[in-house]
Enzyme design. Structure first.
Site, PDB file in Angstrom:
ATOM      1  CD  GLU A  93      -2.867   0.749   2.502  1.00  0.00           C
ATOM      2  OE1 GLU A  93      -3.269   1.774   3.057  1.00  0.00           O
ATOM      3  OE2 GLU A  93      -3.102  -0.399   2.921  1.00  0.00           O
ATOM      4  CG  ASP A  94       1.545   2.930   3.194  1.00  0.00           C
ATOM      5  OD1 ASP A  94       0.591   3.322   2.508  1.00  0.00           O
ATOM      6  OD2 ASP A  94       1.463   2.694   4.413  1.00  0.00           O
TER       7      ASP A  94
END
Length: 736
Positions: A99-100
């Site tokens: 996600e990051d």
């Protein structure tokens, strides 16, 4: 089972990380914990995941200023407390890298195995997809997470541990974000923890949500409880001493634990029963842990002999466990000075399950019988999620149905053969029918409750014996949605009605489109497959049936669909066997078409006015005056403009606004009303206001006219009144 992936001799060298981006003390604590129950090769794999995640998050900080890796390590620490396996702990350490950071799911699968990658994917949000609203995005995230949970329970355990640590560190974010996250946790995450039997986690999430959602109430109540502790300590000590003395007299070995009720449960009781804090007496409770089930009932008898029980406050969750596997005897006693005392009696195994729920599978593997039953119940609930997903229209609807099932009451009812069903409080005969089987629900017509015939909307009570009466040709009624309580019943009813509506709408849409195509010299059968395919592709439709249903439901105007299909057919008319359509004329407007054709309120066109049609997405055709200011704003989108004309003969009346400026003399309003009535015109609404100066009055009128000529006669009649200074037609808010 996937083979363990050994770490390199020095994982830190394999994935170099800035020293300030590591948390050696926290990871050392995690490593010591997992080493107590996992094999050395599994510990090596977890160490590799730690350095890999730290490398991926290198340079990233949390809102608190701590290195980002501190969060995944804390999540893994919570899971290690439940003795989860190496795959889950690796996934916990890696849960934010997809996600990051730039790391992909495929890369995780290559290094740590497919199962770990699937766990990470199940926990990851869907940030790369654009949604119409924050609510829709959140609903889709939960849908994905819950469905991933249905295939592997570890997904939700990682997600709950992730949320718990985020809630513990929520002070570092903005107050409005704190409130949003706290509300989301209270509505979704805490109930899921409760549904899975993770009691201690459930309580902590509730407390933290309450603290951040209502900080002032939390502080005031905390202060009141601290003050009350001193006042009530003597009473609690006396009760505790009495229980500890009484049980050995009955030859019962027991561990007695006094506990203070959680802040949120006290607040909820005050809120639901409209009590002040001083009126909530039972803020303390006791837990009695005894060796086996028979002793639970003996201990209950001993305590009922010590203090009088409160009638109606005894619950036997041992004979009939809660849906999440929770088992215990609950009773409320009247203690010294009239203080109510809540007591829970259970075995050590029941206590394990009560505190850790499904996580007991990893923690307490020796208690096979209890855990097998718990796993079976959890599996059934997870399967019901898959069923809800298949019958729900979209993510928001799916989440709504799941939410309903996350707040169960405690109504237990029986089939004639003695099978027990747990349903939420307020559940009806219809809910029970769908709980038995979807087909039974779809065909139910009545129910027998305790051998008496009752209507479907009858609410069920604890201990009812219910038998469903079905009929072969019966089907769900939309009215059922107003009183069903379970997510399954609501989803199945909506699914059935939606399918039935689609079929009817599709048949109607086909007739309407065929009729509209005749004006172009075509029939549905003469439209070429290429024209069909181009139309469906242009409007992102999957099938012709979907198009017909849209027309039947009023989402698309048949005349407009027919016009576009005719244009696409015309392009293909050079091919052999392709019928050439007739030139299209303007669409005729009657003004009575319904929701798919609307007369714009901004300019209020009437028959005889020059008009233009504009396609509004999801709303059909909107008819404006050709010089309407709102229509002019859309001139750049010419593909949405349609030629329209009034039908020569319209039978309905149309609203129009007039503004009449008159001299301020007695009786002028009556003269204006008389002049309007003379022209066979009805006044819908009238209001007055002061004009410019004290000598003038403005009369605002809403009239009903049949066409433009009728309006002209009305205006001419009013203008002949000597006191009328000026008269004008209002188009929207401004006079023409």
């Amino acid at each position: 089972m996937e083979s363990a992936i050994p770490a390199p001799i020095d994982a830190g060298t394999a994935f170099p990380v800035s020293p300030e981006c590591l948390v050696p003390e926290a990871f050392g604590s995690l490593k010591a914990l997992v080493a107590s129950y996992l094999r050395p090769e599994d510990v090596s794999r977890i160490e590799l995941a730690y350095f890999f995640a730290a490398h991926a998050h290198d340079g990233q900080l949390r809102a608190s200023g701590d290195p980002y890796i501190s969060h995944p390590v804390a999540v893994a620490q919570i899971l290690a407390g439940w003795n989860l396996d190496a795959q889950a702990l690796c996934a916990a350490l890696l849960h934010d890298v997809v996600e990051d950071t730039h790391i992909s799911k495929a890369e995780i699968a290559e290094r740590f195995g497919r199962t770990t990658a699937e766990l990470v994917d199940g926990v990851s949000k869907l940030d790369k997809i654009e949604f119409r609203s924050q609510e829709e995005a959140q609903a889709e995230n939960f849908r994905k997470m819950l469905l991933a949970m249905a295939s592997d329970l570890r997904v939700i355990l990682i997600k709950l541990a992730d949320r718990l640590h985020n809630m513990r560190t929520l002070d570092c974010v903005r107050p409005e974000k704190q409130r949003r996250i706290a509300r989301e946790t209270q509505e979704i995450h805490a109930p899921i923890a409760n549904r899975l039997g993770l009691n201690s986690l459930y309580r902590e999430l509730q407390e933290l949500s309450f603290q951040h959602r209502y900080p002032m109430r939390f502080r005031v109540l905390s202060k009141a409880i601290r003050a009350a502790r001193g006042n009530r300590r003597e009473v609690v000590g006396k009760i505790s001493h009495a229980i500890i003395e009484r049980l050995p007299q009955w030859h019962i070995e027991a561990e007695v634990q006094g506990r203070e009720k959680h802040l949120y449960s006290i607040y909820r009781k005050m809120s639901e029963k409209h009590l002040t804090f001083s009126q909530v007496l039972d803020i303390y409770g006791f837990r009695v842990i005894v060796p086996d089930v028979p002793t639970c009932y003996r201990a209950l008898g001993a305590l009922h002999g010590l203090y009088k029980p409160v009638p109606g406050k005894f619950k036997d969750y041992i004979a009939i466990p809660k849906a999440n596997g929770y088992q215990s005897l609950h009773t409320t006693l009247i203690g010294p000075f009239g203080t109510p005392v809540e007591v829970q009696i259970r075995t050590p195994e029941m206590n394990h399950v009560a505190e850790s729920g499904v996580a007991s599978h990893w923690l307490y593997k020796e208690d096979e019988k209890t855990l097998t039953e718990l796993q079976h119940k959890t599996h059934n609930w997870l399967q019901s999620l898959l069923e809800l997903q298949s019958t729900s229209g979209d993510s928001s609807e799916f989440l709504e149905h799941v939410k309903i099932d996350l707040f169960p009451g405690e109504v237990y009812v029986f089939t004639p053969k003695g099978k027990i069903f747990a349903l939420p409080r307020g559940a009806t005969v219809v809910d029970f029918a769908y709980a038995v089987h979807t087909d039974v629900g779809n065909r139910c017509v009545a129910g027998r409750i305790n051998n008496e015939l009752q209507p479907l909307r009858t609410e069920l009570r604890n201990g009812d014996q219910v038998e469903i009466i079905t009929a072969a040709h019966a089907s769900p009624n939309p009215a059922w949605l107003s009183y069903v309580r379970t997510g399954k019943a609501r989803a199945q009813i909506r699914h059935f009605l939606k399918n039935a509506q689609q079929e009817e709408a599709s048949t109607l849409g086909e007739r309407l489109l065929n009729q509209a195509l005749r004006l172009h010299g075509l029939t549905l059968g003469q439209v070429s497959s290429i024209a069909w395919d181009r139309y469906l592709r242009e409007f992102t439709l999957h099938t012709r049936k979907e198009l017909m249903a849209d027309i039947g439901l009023g989402r698309r105007l048949p005349a407009i669909v027919a016009r576009r299909i005719a244009e696409l057919q015309d392009v293909e008319s050079g091919r052999s066997g392709v019928v050439k359509p007739k030139p299209a004329g303007a669409i005729l407007i009657r003004g009575t078409e319904g929701v798919t054709v609307q007369l714009a309120r901004c300019c209020r066109p009437i028959p005889g006015d020059p008009i233009v049609g504009i396609i509004r997405k999801g709303q059909g055709l909107e008819v404006h005056l050709h010089d309407c200011a709102q229509a002019r704003k859309l001139r750049s989108e010419r593909d949405r403009w349609i030629d329209v004309e009034w039908e020569p003969h319209t039978e309905r009346m149309f609203e129009v606004n007039l503004r009449v400026v008159t001299q301020n003399v007695r009786g002028v309003l009556a003269k204006v009303a008389h002049a309007i009535a003379e022209q066979d015109c009805n006044i819908q609404n009238v209001s007055t206001e002061e004009g410019e100066g004290a000598n003038y009055t403005v009369i605002n009128l809403t009239l009903q006219v049949s066409h433009r000529l009728h309006l002209a006669r009305v205006i001419r009649g009013v203008r002949h009144i000597p006191e009328v200074v000026r008269i004008s037609r209002l188009k929207g808010d401004k006079p023409s």
